[in-house]
Design an enzyme around this catalytic site. Structure first.
Site, PDB file in Angstrom:
ATOM      1  N   HIS A 172      26.487  99.998  79.730  1.00 54.63           N
ATOM      2  CA  HIS A 172      25.888 100.848  79.960  1.00 54.63           C
ATOM      3  C   HIS A 172      26.599 101.585  81.584  1.00 54.63           C
ATOM      4  CE1 HIS A 172      24.560  98.902  83.811  1.00 54.63           C
ATOM      5  NE2 HIS A 172      24.382  97.556  82.760  1.00 54.63           N
TER       6      HIS A 172
ATOM      7  N   CYS B 146      25.509  92.587  82.385  1.00 53.94           N
ATOM      8  CA  CYS B 146      26.083  93.775  81.189  1.00 53.94           C
ATOM      9  C   CYS B 146      27.332  94.244  81.801  1.00 53.94           C
ATOM     10  CB  CYS B 146      25.479  94.326  81.835  1.00 53.94           C
ATOM     11  SG  CYS B 146      23.477  94.305  81.132  1.00 53.94           S
TER      12      CYS B 146
END
Length: 217
Positions: free
Chosen positions: A176, A192
């Site tokens: 992301h 992440c």
């Protein structure tokens, strides 16, 4: 002084897809040397504190504290000697780089932020979904560690997931964007893979749902 959000909006106005990557040196994903975070101690909602534990834009309409200027990690085309099909995403956690594999032994290399110690992982998954300006709902494990976190945050320039998100397998991990570009190249997350908004937008246009994602420690 401009707010961080205003500055970021200015950056996002640049057409990132028009600025092609430059050539760089070869990379061997199995020859990298072995080698910190979403939710540290500062309380979410305080000026200058963020859910990532870094100074920056927090919550809705909070002005960021001044930050040192950090040189961006360039997006580059590199020679790539891995046995992966074009379209595969390879993340080198130790190197803190992401490779989008292209034909003819090349890849596009991006700088990324990766999991801090204790939150790294490796394995092979697929991209199961893609979203533009995604909303953010912290998982239960994060809420347990940080009960001060918001339970939901709408998508936008202040959202920790940034401009784009690619969801990895049936996990809670994503590739992301970020509203804290100064953290790219660091071990900063809870697992992440984060990128600048410019780079994640570029990658988003190239990666397809179903693409293989290989994370190497």
């Amino acid at each position: 002084m401009k707010t961080f959000a205003s500055a970021l909006a200015g950056i996002l106005s640049v057409c990132v897809l028009s600025s092609g990557p430059v050539l760089a040196n070869p990379y061997d994903p199995f020859g990298a040397e072995a080698g910190e975070d979403y939710y540290a101690d500062p309380v979410y909602g305080q000026t200058g504190a963020s859910p990532y534990g870094y100074q920056g834009t927090v919550g809705q309409g909070v002005q960021a504290a001044p930050q040192a200027q950090v040189a961006p990690i360039p997006r580059e085309i590199v020679a790539f000697r891995g046995d992966y099909k074009p379209g595969t995403v390879v993340v080198s956690t130790a190197e803190r780089r992401l490779y989008f594999v292209m034909p003819n032994g090349e890849a596009i290399r991006y700088g990324v932020g990766v999991g801090r110690p204790g939150f790294t992982w490796s394995g092979t998954k697929t991209v199961t979904a893609k979203k533009e300006w995604p909303s953010w709902t912290p998982p239960a494990a994060m809420i347990a560690r940080r009960p001060d976190l918001p339970r939901y945050m709408a998508g936008g320039v202040e959202n920790p997931l940034g401009a784009r998100a690619m969801y990895i397998g049936n996990t809670e991990y994503r590739i992301h964007g970020s509203n804290e570009p100064d953290t790219i190249g660091q071990a900063v997350s809870s697992g992440c893979i984060r990128m600048t908004n410019e780079d994640v937008t570029d990658l988003y246009e190239r990666v397809r749902v179903g693409a293989k994602v290989v994370v190497l420690n």
